[in-house]
Scaffold this motif. Structure first.
Motif: not given
Lengths: 171, 105
Positions: A24-26, A30, A67-68, A71-72, A74-77, A85, B30, B35, B38
């Motif tokens: 559930s955590n991006a 990753l 890159l991923f 972005v993660i 920067m977005l700071n989910l 999620e 998803r 995701f 990915m």
């Protein structure tokens, strides 16, 4: 020995891929995806493609995954997104996608069920790859360079914030 | 690495098929766009593994050439896709594809 290494790397790769798709955590997903890519690099090396294995680590697990990560970061989910999620990972959401992917997998396995062909693993050297790449495939290389240029321009265009300003003016 | 390997080509193709199916499963399951990107990477890697395995079966460099093209396509796709993710975050304040199902936001 080589066979054992292959199967161990294959199991790690597939398990890490399943883990990556069900987190559930991006950021955690990753990390598992990076493990998958490293496993695939090991498989490439065992299949006699050391050049492809090095590129898999340098370009995929290195550049694309960075890159991923950017972005993660920067977005700071936040915790709210994580909870959302989590709610989408309930069993009833699983059922149909896993059935459809499972049917496809069974079909693939049936296609492969015609007998086994041993691989004579000769290392295909980077020299052979380069001779092929810049010989018969030179048009493909040119097209790939055009594609990368288009990707560069597209990413630059999308990364600017003028779209937001334009939207604010129209409202 | 000239010793004959105990692994038949079909087993490498099965691993490639498994990776592709896991990616397809993730893409359908998803709704978070990161995701989904990915999952696309996983599917591309499954295809690349199939190419490399076929190249190893016949001792041919063409499989690795195709892998290089897949790598190029993945790099271009990810850069544009992550640019789209940033725009989505700016415009609709969400990464959920269900929130972005209408044109003009």
């Amino acid at each position: 020995m080589m066979g054992v290494l292959f199967y161990v790397a294959a199991v790690i790769t597939v398990v890490a891929a399943i883990m990556a798709m069900t987190r559930s955590n991006a950021a955690h997903g990753l990390i598992f995806l990076i493990v998958t890519l490293l496993g695939i690099a090991v498989l490439f090396f065992l299949l006699g493609a050391p050049f492809a294995a090095a590129l898999e680590i340098v370009v995929y697990a290195g550049a694309i995954m960075v890159l991923f990560v950017f972005v993660i970061m920067m977005l700071n989910l936040g915790e709210q997104a994580r909870a959302r999620e989590q709610s989408l990972l309930a069993f009833r959401y699983w059922l149909l996608p896993s059935m459809m992917a499972g049917v496809l997998l069974v079909e693939l396995l049936l296609v492969f069920n015609r007998g086994l062909h041993p691989m004579a693993v000769e290392t295909v050297t980077p020299k052979a790859v380069a001779l092929s790449l810049f010989g018969p495939y030179i048009l493909g290389v040119e097209l790939a360079s055009m594609l990368l240029l288009a990707g560069l321009v597209g990413a630059y265009h999308l990364g600017r914030d003028f779209l937001t300003k334009d939207r604010g003016r129209s409202q | 690495m000239t010793a004959a390997m105990a692994v038949p080509m079909e087993h490498a193709l099965v691993v490639a098929g498994l990776l592709f199916c896991v990616g397809l499963f993730g893409l359908m399951l998803r709704r978070n766009i990161i995701f989904m990107l990915m999952a696309l990477e996983l599917m591309l890697n499954g295809a690349a593994l199939a190419f490399i395995a076929a190249g190893a079966r016949w001792g041919n460099a063409d499989g690795q050439v195709m892998f290089l093209f897949i790598l190029t396509i993945a790099a271009a796709e990810v850069s544009v896709g992550l640019g789209l993710v940033l725009q989505m975050r700016r415009q609709i304040r969400s990464l959920d594809m269900n929130d972005a199902s209408r044109l003009r936001g």
